[in-house]
Design a protein around this motif. Structure first.
Motif, mmCIF file in Angstrom:
data_model
loop_
_atom_site.group_PDB
_atom_site.id
_atom_site.type_symbol
_atom_site.label_atom_id
_atom_site.label_comp_id
_atom_site.label_asym_id
_atom_site.label_seq_id
_atom_site.Cartn_x
_atom_site.Cartn_y
_atom_site.Cartn_z
ATOM 1 N N VAL A 246 -16.075 -21.724 -21.493
ATOM 2 C CA VAL A 246 -17.002 -21.146 -20.518
ATOM 3 C C VAL A 246 -16.559 -19.711 -20.271
ATOM 4 C CG1 VAL A 246 -17.582 -23.311 -19.327
ATOM 5 C CG2 VAL A 246 -15.607 -21.978 -18.573
ATOM 6 N N PRO A 247 -17.427 -18.864 -19.730
ATOM 7 C CA PRO A 247 -17.006 -17.497 -19.431
ATOM 8 C C PRO A 247 -16.047 -17.445 -18.247
ATOM 9 C CG PRO A 247 -19.267 -17.868 -18.727
ATOM 10 C CD PRO A 247 -18.864 -19.084 -19.485
ATOM 11 N N MET A 248 -15.236 -16.387 -18.201
ATOM 12 C CA MET A 248 -14.261 -16.203 -17.129
ATOM 13 C C MET A 248 -14.597 -14.969 -16.305
ATOM 14 S SD MET A 248 -10.089 -15.667 -17.380
ATOM 15 C CE MET A 248 -10.087 -13.898 -17.777
ATOM 16 N N LEU A 249 -14.504 -15.112 -14.986
ATOM 17 C CA LEU A 249 -14.658 -14.004 -14.052
ATOM 18 C C LEU A 249 -13.265 -13.641 -13.548
ATOM 19 C CD1 LEU A 249 -16.594 -12.215 -12.327
ATOM 20 C CD2 LEU A 249 -16.681 -14.080 -10.680
ATOM 21 N N ALA A 250 -12.901 -12.367 -13.648
ATOM 22 C CA ALA A 250 -11.549 -11.938 -13.277
ATOM 23 C C ALA A 250 -11.595 -11.013 -12.073
ATOM 24 C CB ALA A 250 -10.878 -11.223 -14.452
ATOM 25 N N GLY A 251 -10.796 -11.329 -11.065
ATOM 26 C CA GLY A 251 -10.720 -10.496 -9.876
ATOM 27 C C GLY A 251 -9.918 -9.228 -10.122
ATOM 28 N N VAL A 252 -10.424 -8.129 -9.529
ATOM 29 C CA VAL A 252 -9.807 -6.803 -9.687
ATOM 30 C C VAL A 252 -9.795 -6.136 -8.318
ATOM 31 C CG1 VAL A 252 -10.150 -4.493 -10.658
ATOM 32 C CG2 VAL A 252 -10.499 -6.509 -12.090
ATOM 33 N N GLY A 253 -8.711 -5.427 -8.008
ATOM 34 C CA GLY A 253 -8.680 -4.737 -6.725
ATOM 35 C C GLY A 253 -7.402 -3.962 -6.518
ATOM 36 N N ARG A 254 -7.111 -3.644 -5.250
ATOM 37 C CA ARG A 254 -5.979 -2.838 -4.792
ATOM 38 C C ARG A 254 -6.246 -1.343 -5.049
ATOM 39 N NH1 ARG A 254 -2.929 -6.848 -7.467
ATOM 40 N NH2 ARG A 254 -2.098 -8.419 -6.068
ATOM 41 N N GLY A 255 -5.147 -0.559 -5.059
ATOM 42 C CA GLY A 255 -5.287 0.873 -5.317
ATOM 43 C C GLY A 255 -5.940 1.127 -6.654
ATOM 44 N N ILE A 256 -6.555 2.276 -6.805
ATOM 45 C CA ILE A 256 -7.387 2.531 -7.978
ATOM 46 C C ILE A 256 -6.610 2.393 -9.282
ATOM 47 C CG2 ILE A 256 -7.073 5.038 -7.790
ATOM 48 C CD1 ILE A 256 -10.170 3.099 -9.104
ATOM 49 N N ARG A 257 -5.349 2.832 -9.320
ATOM 50 C CA ARG A 257 -4.604 2.735 -10.578
ATOM 51 C C ARG A 257 -4.292 1.279 -10.929
ATOM 52 N NH1 ARG A 257 -0.675 7.969 -11.522
ATOM 53 N NH2 ARG A 257 -2.354 9.523 -11.373
ATOM 54 N N ASP A 258 -3.948 0.481 -9.920
ATOM 55 C CA ASP A 258 -3.749 -0.950 -10.164
ATOM 56 C C ASP A 258 -5.058 -1.606 -10.589
ATOM 57 O OD1 ASP A 258 -0.998 -1.171 -9.635
ATOM 58 O OD2 ASP A 258 -1.343 -1.304 -7.485
ATOM 59 N N ALA A 259 -6.148 -1.251 -9.908
ATOM 60 C CA ALA A 259 -7.446 -1.850 -10.226
ATOM 61 C C ALA A 259 -7.872 -1.515 -11.652
ATOM 62 C CB ALA A 259 -8.496 -1.370 -9.229
ATOM 63 N N GLY B 179 -8.792 -14.553 -7.597
ATOM 64 C CA GLY B 179 -9.584 -14.512 -6.373
ATOM 65 C C GLY B 179 -8.681 -14.742 -5.171
ATOM 66 N N ASN B 180 -9.269 -14.808 -3.990
ATOM 67 C CA ASN B 180 -8.447 -14.988 -2.793
ATOM 68 C C ASN B 180 -7.801 -16.368 -2.726
ATOM 69 O OD1 ASN B 180 -8.662 -12.417 -1.835
ATOM 70 N ND2 ASN B 180 -10.324 -12.853 -0.411
ATOM 71 N N THR B 181 -8.485 -17.412 -3.231
ATOM 72 C CA THR B 181 -7.843 -18.716 -3.324
ATOM 73 C C THR B 181 -6.705 -18.679 -4.334
ATOM 74 O OG1 THR B 181 -9.925 -19.787 -2.709
ATOM 75 C CG2 THR B 181 -8.258 -21.205 -3.677
ATOM 76 N N GLY B 182 -6.718 -17.696 -5.215
ATOM 77 C CA GLY B 182 -5.623 -17.452 -6.152
ATOM 78 C C GLY B 182 -4.549 -16.543 -5.588
ATOM 79 N N GLU B 183 -4.589 -16.296 -4.269
ATOM 80 C CA GLU B 183 -3.577 -15.477 -3.587
ATOM 81 C C GLU B 183 -3.456 -14.079 -4.198
ATOM 82 O OE1 GLU B 183 0.017 -17.828 -2.083
ATOM 83 O OE2 GLU B 183 -0.695 -19.105 -3.728
ATOM 84 N N PHE B 184 -4.590 -13.474 -4.492
ATOM 85 C CA PHE B 184 -4.598 -12.184 -5.184
ATOM 86 C C PHE B 184 -3.677 -11.162 -4.528
ATOM 87 C CE2 PHE B 184 -6.577 -7.922 -5.756
ATOM 88 C CZ PHE B 184 -6.308 -7.779 -7.104
ATOM 89 N N TYR B 185 -3.727 -11.084 -3.199
ATOM 90 C CA TYR B 185 -2.952 -10.048 -2.523
ATOM 91 C C TYR B 185 -1.471 -10.397 -2.403
ATOM 92 C CZ TYR B 185 -7.249 -7.591 -1.658
ATOM 93 O OH TYR B 185 -8.424 -6.908 -1.838
#
Length: 303
Positions: A81-94, A53-59
């Motif tokens: 517990v379940p994990m939520l994983a952040g995904v993003g950037r250009g489509i191939r990276d995402a 996430g953003n607090t995880g310095e994703f960018y």
């Protein structure tokens, strides 16, 4: 673990705890430093840890580093517990990150709103569909930081198969209420501006909230969540007012000390996760640091 639709709604309506990304002395990701932070958060009852996430310095991370973090956090959670994983950037990276996160054991994906200067809302629909295909249909939570795309566009995004929730991260509760009314009632609308905005968003229909505070003081986040779920806004406001100094430090310098405040607090606690990466501010200024220390002492987080 495979979550039922009802179970997924339950965890989305809880606290999505955004984990920091630790670094070692060479500046490389050091996920094992998260182990005591995760254990403390889960002991307090945090529902849904979030990696990348953003607090995880994703960018600030490379895609390979984000994949490492997803795999490592899943190992540390070990199905507790379940994990939520952040995904993003250009489509191939995402797409690569979505597949790796699914393979690692993520139960859902948080889709960062694309920051590209030439984003078409209908292009984001295609973006979501390709991410869903890559993850073999994992449920998705949209991370909405810009509501100027309009309610119709938001409704179109929420209509994509697999979208289960929206992390609403704009200080506009009336637009949130409008979006809720325009979309499938099964969508969970999560307050995406942490504890300070949670009561306002709850008042118009959001449930649950995201939190960076859980890295430092998960018990307070859980107490705020319990108060809001019980409709006790007075208690929630009191609890929030007592941790407001922490969020104030994080909001300085155009929000550029957001993660700096969390990592600085972790250093003070003895859970050093390294500095933040530029362009985030590091370290805190002496005045900011003093304010953070006072906050932590007043709330008995340190002596």
């Amino acid at each position: 673990m495979a979550l039922s639709k009802a179970d997924l709604r339950g965890v989305l309506s809880g606290i999505s705890g955004i984990l920091v990304t630790p670094y070692d002395e060479n500046g490389d990701v050091a996920p094992k430093k998260l182990s005591p932070i995760i254990d403390r958060a889960l002991a307090a009852g945090v529902h849904f840890p979030v990696v990348n996430g953003n607090t995880g310095e994703f960018y600030a991370l490379t895609t390979d580093e984000a994949i490492t973090m997803a795999r490592s956090v899943a190992e540390m959670l070990d199905g507790r517990v379940p994990m939520l994983a952040g995904v993003g950037r250009g489509i191939r990276d995402a797409v690569a990150l979505a597949k790796a996160s699914a393979d690692a054991g993520a139960e859902a994906l948080m889709i960062h709103q694309p920051p590209d200067p030439f984003v078409a809302p209908r292009g984001v629909v295609d973006y979501l569909k390709r991410i869903a295909d890559a993850s073999d249909g994992l449920p998705m939570m949209l991370y909405l930081r810009n509501d100027t795309i309009g309610t119709k566009a938001i409704a179109d995004l929420c209509a994509v198969e697999g979208v289960a929730g929206v992390k609403w991260a704009t200080p506009n509760p009336m637009k949130l209420a409008e979006a809720i009314s325009a979309c499938d009632p099964d969508i969970v609308w999560v307050g995406g501006l942490a504890e300070v905005w949670a009561p306002t968003f709850y008042a118009v229909g959001a449930r649950g909230f995201t939190s960076g505070l859980i890295n430092v003081w998960p018990e307070r986040s859980m107490a705020i969540h319990a108060a809001l779920e019980g409709g006790d806004y007075e208690t929630a406001r009191k609890l929030i007012s007592e941790m407001r100094a922490f969020e104030d430090v994080r909001a300085e310098e155009m929000n550029g000390t957001n993660v700096t405040g969390v990592k600085s607090a972790l250093q003070i606690l003895g859970n050093d996760c390294g500095p933040t990466r530029p362009p985030s501010a590091w370290p805190l200024t002496p005045a900011q640091h003093d304010k953070l220390v006072v906050f932590m002492r007043e709330n008995k987080l340190v002596k």
